[in-house]
Design a protein around this motif. Structure first.
Motif, PDB file in Angstrom:
ATOM      1  N   GLU B 323     -13.103  17.283 -14.502  1.00 17.24           N
ATOM      2  CA  GLU B 323     -14.406  17.922 -14.683  1.00 17.24           C
ATOM      3  C   GLU B 323     -14.621  19.013 -13.639  1.00 17.24           C
ATOM      4  O   GLU B 323     -15.224  20.047 -13.914  1.00 17.24           O
ATOM      5  CB  GLU B 323     -15.523  16.868 -14.622  1.00 17.24           C
ATOM      6  CG  GLU B 323     -15.734  16.190 -15.968  1.00 17.24           C
ATOM      7  CD  GLU B 323     -16.544  14.907 -15.874  1.00 17.24           C
ATOM      8  OE1 GLU B 323     -16.868  14.474 -14.752  1.00 17.24           O
ATOM      9  OE2 GLU B 323     -16.834  14.328 -16.946  1.00 17.24           O
ATOM     10  N   ASP B 330     -14.639  13.336 -22.286  1.00 16.91           N
ATOM     11  CA  ASP B 330     -15.431  12.293 -22.926  1.00 16.91           C
ATOM     12  C   ASP B 330     -14.595  11.038 -23.057  1.00 16.91           C
ATOM     13  O   ASP B 330     -13.372  11.084 -23.035  1.00 16.91           O
ATOM     14  CB  ASP B 330     -15.878  12.738 -24.325  1.00 16.91           C
ATOM     15  CG  ASP B 330     -17.007  13.741 -24.252  1.00 16.91           C
ATOM     16  OD1 ASP B 330     -17.918  13.536 -23.434  1.00 16.91           O
ATOM     17  OD2 ASP B 330     -16.951  14.742 -24.999  1.00 16.91           O
ATOM     18  N   ASN B 357     -21.344   9.673 -21.063  1.00 12.16           N
ATOM     19  CA  ASN B 357     -20.013  10.151 -21.434  1.00 12.16           C
ATOM     20  C   ASN B 357     -19.296   9.217 -22.399  1.00 12.16           C
ATOM     21  O   ASN B 357     -18.231   9.533 -22.895  1.00 12.16           O
ATOM     22  CB  ASN B 357     -19.132  10.318 -20.196  1.00 12.16           C
ATOM     23  CG  ASN B 357     -19.550  11.508 -19.356  1.00 12.16           C
ATOM     24  OD1 ASN B 357     -20.635  12.049 -19.566  1.00 12.16           O
ATOM     25  ND2 ASN B 357     -18.722  11.912 -18.428  1.00 12.16           N
TER      26      ASN B 357
END
Lengths: 91, 454
Positions: B323, B330, B357
């Motif tokens: 990230e 996800d 998520n």
């Protein structure tokens, strides 16, 4: 006897109603929680043991009390541990 | 008839149980619900003791203390991955307790025919639930094989034992004979074992849920035996909600319940078919790191293997690193990921993976084409395209993550061993699949270092 049957039928509908919509996230805790609730057989175990007058009935009754207690405390504790994991992750 | 205060206390306890189940159905009130249930239980037990423990009071307290000494540490120390088998055990002892209660009451009291019928039901269902739960425990603990076990002529043995039970039950009602009731208990034990043996690995949780409902019914029947309304209400609640829950779980697997419980008898043939040699492509940690590090969108599909390797934290660290590189990560959580519906959510929540998520099938599948890398960690059956394409597959019809539509697939596996359901996975041989062999945690840690060096 019909009284008890009435209670049974009504409880069936309540049981269906309360869990009709559950997100899959909660399936495991719900099963575990329901599992703890049927440990209520402990009440029955205490009642029959409290009436037993020695001999095999007493031994079997105490065994039932023991097993039911394992069911009750184990069930609630495991469920609580599972739910603890969700703490602080609420949307 | 019990005094009014006892009846009132039981009523309050019953309400607590309803509220507990209601609370457990919504994430917000789940924990509170469980506590309300425990409070109701405490009230019921104290009431029963105060009112009913005329004799043997100290002995009863001793038995309760012993039960707590065994139950609490077991529940506290059990690993999150082993929760399903723990629930199975707690369920089993509950069933056994119900059967014992009815047995003792039958010995002590000479009741009406209706009383005898309720006794027969309690003993039979309680015994099935007990032995069935023990077998599910052994399966999940992998003390015994997780594959469906088919006895030679198992169907006939099962039918024979069931018939014996059907013959014994009315005989007990007619004669009020204690030895016959004990024989019926034995028949129940045998039935429980025969019922669970043919249920295959991935389906065992469904069997637990069903046995849970069974124990509830046994408790309700014991309520008739004792003329106790609380037992009837609580047992019925669990029986009814357990039945619904079992159906919901079966739906999540996309299969009718009968197929799950008895499917092993027909599915054995299909497994033998796909024996030809096919080639797989395995990659190095560096290959996979490059694939991940330069992706735009990554979908992690975790399975039980991730939990076994205790790799939840490692996967979260990797996701955070990705990230930071601006990659969207996800998690695809299959309804039956892990070994129970919702099991994986619990495990990832434990590792502080953000709740938002975690994506479900319907959130992920439509956009699968724009996912650059699907990283499958210790999952297998939930991404098996055979469930969608191959009507001969034993898991045909189960909804899956369609990761074969993603641009690339990385499979982290310990070996080529098939998944929990024992079904071969065609995706392993797919040209866009890269395999990364090794322990999930080990591989993830190495991946983490490799991605950092990019």
């Amino acid at each position: 006897m019909i009284d008890l049957l009435t209670i049974f039928v009504l409880a069936v509908f309540v049981g269906f109603e309360v869990v009709s919509k559950v997100s899959t996230i909660l399936h495991t805790p719900l099963m575990s929680g329901a599992n703890a609730i049927h440990g209520v057989i402990l009440v029955g175990a205490i009642l029959i043991t409290g009436r037993a007058e020695g001999g095999p009935e007493l031994a079997l009754g105490l065994a039932a009390v023991f097993l039911a207690t394992v069911n009750v405390v184990g069930g609630f504790v495991v469920t609580d541990r599972m739910l603890e994991m969700f703490k602080g992750h609420k949307r | 008839m019990s005094p009014t205060w006892v009846q009132l206390a039981y009523l309050v306890a019953a309400l607590c149980f309803v509220l507990a189940l209601k609370g457990l159905s919504t994430p917000r009130y789940a924990r509170l619900g469980n506590l309300v249930g425990a409070a109701g239980m405490a009230l019921a037990v104290v009431t029963a003791y105060a009112h009913g423990a005329v004799h043997n009071g100290p002995l009863i307290l001793l038995a309760v203390a012993a039960g707590a000494v065994v139950g609490v540490p077991a529940a506290r120390s059990v690993k999150m991955t082993a929760i399903p088998q723990m629930v199975a055990l707690f369920n089993g002892v509950g069933g056994a307790a119900a059967a014992l209660v009815a047995l003792v009451e039958f010995v002590e009291v000479d009741g009406s025919a209706l009383f005898d019928v309720a006794t027969v039901l309690t003993v039979l269902i309680g015994a099935v639930s007990f032995s069935g739960s023990v077998v599910t425990f052994l399966k999940l603990q992998e003390v015994m094989t997780t594959r469906p076990v088919l006895l030679p002529a198992g169907r006939f043995v099962g039918a024979g034992v069931a018939l014996l039970g059907l013959a014994l039950a009315p005989a007990v009602v007619a004669t009020s004979s204690v030895p016959l009731l004990v024989a019926l208990f034995a028949v129940g034990l045998a039935l429980g074992v025969l019922f669970v043996l043919p249920v295959g690995g991935a389906d065992v949780p469904i069997a637990i849920s069903l046995l849970n409902a069974f124990t509830g019914l046994a408790v309700a029947a014991s309520g008739y035996v004792l003329g106790n309304t609380l037992l009837i209400v609580a047992g019925t609640l669990v029986g009814a909600s357990g039945t619904i829950l079992t159906r919901l779980m079966a739906q999540a697997m996309g299969r009718p319940l009968a197929n799950i419980l008895f499917g092993a008898f027909t599915a054995a043939r299909a497994a033998a078919a796909g024996g030809e040699q096919r080639t797989v492509r395995s990659g190095t940690v560096e290959d996979v790191a490059i694939l991940l590090g330069y992706a735009h969108s990554v979908l992690v599909v975790p399975g039980y293997g991730l939990a076994v390797a205790q790799a939840q934290h490692a996967v979260r660290e990797l996701a955070q690193l990705l990230e930071k590189r601006g990659i969207r990560v996800d998690y695809g959580i299959h309804p039956v990921a892990g070994r129970m519906p919702g099991h994986m959510n619990v495990l990832l929540a434990e590792a502080d993976v953000p709740y938002e998520n975690l994506k479900e099938l319907d959130d992920v599948n439509p956009g699968m084409g724009s996912v650059d890398v699907a990283l499958v960690v210790g999952a297998n059956d939930v991404v098996n395209p055979g469930a969608r394409d191959d009507p001969a597959s034993p898991i045909y019809g189960m909804p899956i993550f369609e990761v074969d539509h993603a641009k690339a697939v990385v499979f982290m596996k310990r070996s080529m061993r098939p998944g929990f359901a024992g079904v071969d996975n065609g995706l392993l041989y797919h040209p866009k699949t890269t395999l990364l062999f090794g322990d999930a945690k080990d591989s993830l840690t190495k991946l983490l270092t490799a991605v950092k060096q990019l």
